[in-house]
Write a protein that holds these residues in place. Structure first.
Motif, PDB file in Angstrom:
ATOM      1  N   ASP A   5      58.915  26.261  78.554  1.00 36.99           N
ATOM      2  CA  ASP A   5      59.967  25.659  79.354  1.00 36.99           C
ATOM      3  C   ASP A   5      59.333  24.976  80.571  1.00 36.99           C
ATOM      4  N   GLN A   6      59.188  23.646  80.473  1.00 39.74           N
ATOM      5  CA  GLN A   6      58.600  22.826  81.552  1.00 39.74           C
ATOM      6  C   GLN A   6      57.294  23.404  82.073  1.00 39.74           C
ATOM      7  N   VAL A   7      56.405  23.639  81.113  1.00 40.11           N
ATOM      8  CA  VAL A   7      55.156  24.313  81.470  1.00 40.11           C
ATOM      9  C   VAL A   7      54.081  23.310  81.868  1.00 40.11           C
ATOM     10  N   SER A   8      53.477  23.547  83.028  1.00 38.30           N
ATOM     11  CA  SER A   8      52.298  22.783  83.426  1.00 38.30           C
ATOM     12  C   SER A   8      51.176  23.756  83.735  1.00 38.30           C
ATOM     13  N   LYS A   9      49.985  23.301  83.396  1.00 37.07           N
ATOM     14  CA  LYS A   9      48.827  24.134  83.698  1.00 37.07           C
ATOM     15  C   LYS A   9      47.746  23.263  84.321  1.00 37.07           C
ATOM     16  N   ARG A  10      47.353  23.657  85.506  1.00 44.28           N
ATOM     17  CA  ARG A  10      46.261  22.945  86.174  1.00 44.28           C
ATOM     18  C   ARG A  10      45.156  23.955  86.433  1.00 44.28           C
ATOM     19  N   LEU A  47      47.816  30.275  77.088  1.00 40.94           N
ATOM     20  CA  LEU A  47      49.007  30.637  77.872  1.00 40.94           C
ATOM     21  C   LEU A  47      49.861  31.649  77.113  1.00 40.94           C
ATOM     22  N   ILE A  48      49.925  31.475  75.775  1.00 42.87           N
ATOM     23  CA  ILE A  48      50.724  32.416  74.988  1.00 42.87           C
ATOM     24  C   ILE A  48      50.070  33.802  74.976  1.00 42.87           C
ATOM     25  N   ARG A  53      47.345  31.791  82.928  1.00 41.17           N
ATOM     26  CA  ARG A  53      48.745  31.830  83.375  1.00 41.17           C
ATOM     27  C   ARG A  53      49.203  30.406  83.721  1.00 41.17           C
ATOM     28  N   THR A  54      50.500  30.163  83.584  1.00 44.34           N
ATOM     29  CA  THR A  54      51.020  28.826  83.866  1.00 44.34           C
ATOM     30  C   THR A  54      50.923  28.531  85.362  1.00 44.34           C
ATOM     31  N   THR A  55      50.792  27.233  85.668  1.00 45.52           N
ATOM     32  CA  THR A  55      50.861  26.846  87.078  1.00 45.52           C
ATOM     33  C   THR A  55      52.323  26.732  87.483  1.00 45.52           C
TER      34      THR A  55
END
Ligand code: ATP
Ligand code: MG
Lengths: 221, 330
Positions: A5-10, A47-48, A53-55
């Motif tokens: 759900d609107q996942v971003s990872k930096r 991430l799963i 962890r998600t940003t």
């Protein structure tokens, strides 16, 4: 089963590996994750598995928001997932049997149950006769199958694989993919990251395409 | 469980095959036992470095333990001397024999006093004349120069130095008493020395216990470093921290056990080496009771073993707590 759900990872000091990814994989579904090198496939799987962890945004697995999972409950979550790594992640000072038995021992199964389950898992990947061998004495494909046996021995609801056929020849690759299809057929949700477009097109499953961290085709059904 | 899934997803609980509670409970002990011996097996794979570490621990533990054993013997020895603790009361001139025997009776009822002996001045003179060789010279004296003497034996329950001191003060206050004398002040000095030595051993012991913790902590840290890959894999397939910790804790336990076994050997070996010359020395002092050390007693051996094991577990726990968190899958 899997909901992004609107996942971003930096990553620290890097650019965005995933940007605003929305993605839904139903229970019992099987999907392939493709994209160029560096597109973010491994990141999505990590991430799963809560290796990262998600940003921002939420990843929800089986109704459980991963942002709410603490260090302490994380191991119990991972036991529900079978994870297959490109580099196998086997323990090279233990036999094939002991490697495959590890998830069961961690969960506290009795020795007799462990033996039964390990044999069943090794049988499924056609490696029963190698149970007393050490992983180094096996070929890459065989080691990959050991890692698959270890991933499924606990009968997880979810199977994740990152480039499971990366090092294998086409015949063997197909064999491995057939194995995943078989698990999917008995109700396991499967998500596989793979480069091998010709192979996965052949299998007729949903294909999710990532490009520069963005989801292009979600083929939602 | 509680989830704030805002999605339309009908919640699908992850099902997982789980062993029953009783099975897990039973397995828990079986696995503990397995890990217990598995960690021993790991150590036996590198016997030389295991032995080196255990020897270092053994030496660190043997030093305070050995000193303690010797001190313990010294204390028992000084305890033997307590029985010859005696206080001489010199009675003032002119006090009648009747009041002396009254005083003798009164003192005998004191709880701190076991026995009071009266040495008559006439008897004392006679004995002195006979034994001293000055018999004729003494006969020339008109008056008996010797006072009456009461010898007070403190009871065994009241022979601590402070109690003896208190008794001395009390006796000094008696009106008929001229002089009170305790001849064995060296005993008090010995007690004082033992007291200092006890503190010294406490300090040395604490420092060396710290050394043991550090040695084990560092050894376990290296073991963790060596098994970094294994730890990562364990975490990836859902091992809890306590599961991963377990073999390292047992490794620390084994190190502590081996170290204290070596320490017991070292202490007993040292005791054997010094016991002969010590017996010789004490025979030179013509003691009726020979000062012999013997070997370490069961209870001090067990104490040493237990401290070793606890220090081992503690050192491992500290190292594991610090370093396991740093190892995460990437
Ligand atoms: N630990 C990390 N720290 C910083 N940047 C990272 C890290 N891991 C991945 N990245 C970056 O994130 C992006 C996505 O990486 P990812 O590994 O998810 O790609 P991928 O699709 O799996 O590629 P490949 O097909 O080569 O395995 C890349 O640009 C990569 O450089
Ligand atoms: Mg990758």
């Amino acid at each position: 089963m899997i909901l992004f759900d609107q996942v971003s990872k930096r990553y620290k000091g890097g650019n965005e590996a995933l940007s605003n990814v929305n993605f839904h994989l139903h229970q019992g579904e099987m999907a392939f994750l493709t994209g160029h090198s560096g597109a973010g496939k491994s990141t999505l799987l990590k991430l799963i598995a809560l290796i990262e962890r998600t940003t921002t945004g939420n990843v929800i697995i089986g109704g459980k928001n991963l942002n709410k999972v603490s260090r302490h409950t994380l191991p119990y979550l991972r036991r529900n997932m079978g994870i297959i790594f490109q580099d196998y992640q086997l323990l090279y000072d233990r036999t094939v049997f002991d490697n495959v038995a590890l998830p069961l021992i961690i969960s506290g199964f009795s020795s007799s149950k462990v033996r039964k389950r390990v044999h069943a898992a090794l049988d499924k990947v056609a490696l029963l006769r190698f149970e007393k061998k050490y992983p180094v004495t096996l070929s890459g494909g065989e080691q990959q199958r050991v890692s698959i046996a270890r991933a499924v021995v606990n009968k997880p609801a979810l199977l994740l694989a990152d480039e499971p056929t990366g090092n294998l020849d086409p015949d063997l690759s197909l064999e491995i993919m057939d194995l995943f299809m078989a698990f999917n057929q008995v109700g396991v949700t499967v998500l596989i990251a793979s480069h091998d477009i010709p192979l996965i097109k052949q299998l007729g499953k949903r294909i999710v395409h990532l490009e520069h961290g963005q989801l292009l085709t979600a083929d939602e059904n | 469980m509680a989830s704030n899934s805002s999605s339309t997803e009908n919640r699908v609980q992850l099902r997982q095959l789980r062993p029953s509670f009783s099975s897990r409970f039973k397995e828990f002990f079986i696995r503990h036992l397995q890990v217990f011996f598995y960690s021993l097996g790991l150590l036996s794979r590198t016997p030389f470095s295991t032995l080196l570490t255990a020897a270092a621990l053994g030496i660190a533990l043997a030093l305070p333990a050995g000193l303690y054993v010797i001190l313990d013997h010294a204390k028992q020895l000084s305890g033997d001397f307590d029985s010859i603790n005696q206080i001489s009361l010199f009675i003032k001139k002119g006090v009648s024999e009747k009041s002396i025997s009254k005083l003798q009776k009164k003192l005998s009822t004191y709880p701190e006093i076991a026995q009071v002996k009266h040495i008559n001045r006439e008897d004392a003179l006679k004995e002195f004349q006979e034994n001293s060789g000055f018999g004729d010279a003494l006969k020339a004296l008109k008056d008996n120069p010797l006072p009456h003497l009461l010898i007070v034996y403190p009871s065994l329950t009241h022979n601590e130095p402070e109690q003896i001191n208190q008794l001395l003060l009390d006796l000094k206050k008696l009106p008929d008493v001229d002089l009170v004398q305790l001849d064995i002040q060296w005993l008090q000095r010995l007690y004082a020395i033992i007291n200092i030595a006890q503190r010294g051993i406490l300090i040395i012991g604490s420092l060396l216990a710290l050394a043991v913790l550090l040695i084990i902590g560092n050894t376990i840290r290296l073991a963790i470093e060596n098994r970094r890959n294994e730890i990562v894999v364990m975490k990836l397939i859902g091992a809890t921290d306590s599961f991963i910790r377990r073999p390292f804790l047992y490794t620390g336990f084994w190190y502590g056990l081996f170290g204290s076994l070596i320490a017991i050997l070292l202490v007993n070996f040292s005791l054997m080496i010094i016991s002969n010359p010590l017996a010789h020395l004490s025979s030179l002092y013509n003691n009726n009771k020979l000062f012999s050390l013997g070997l370490m007693g069961i209870s001090s051996s067990l104490t040493l073993l237990l401290s070793g094991c606890i220090l081992g577990l503690l050192g491992a726990r500290m190292a594991v707590g610090k370093h396991l968190k740093e190892i995460e899958p990437k």
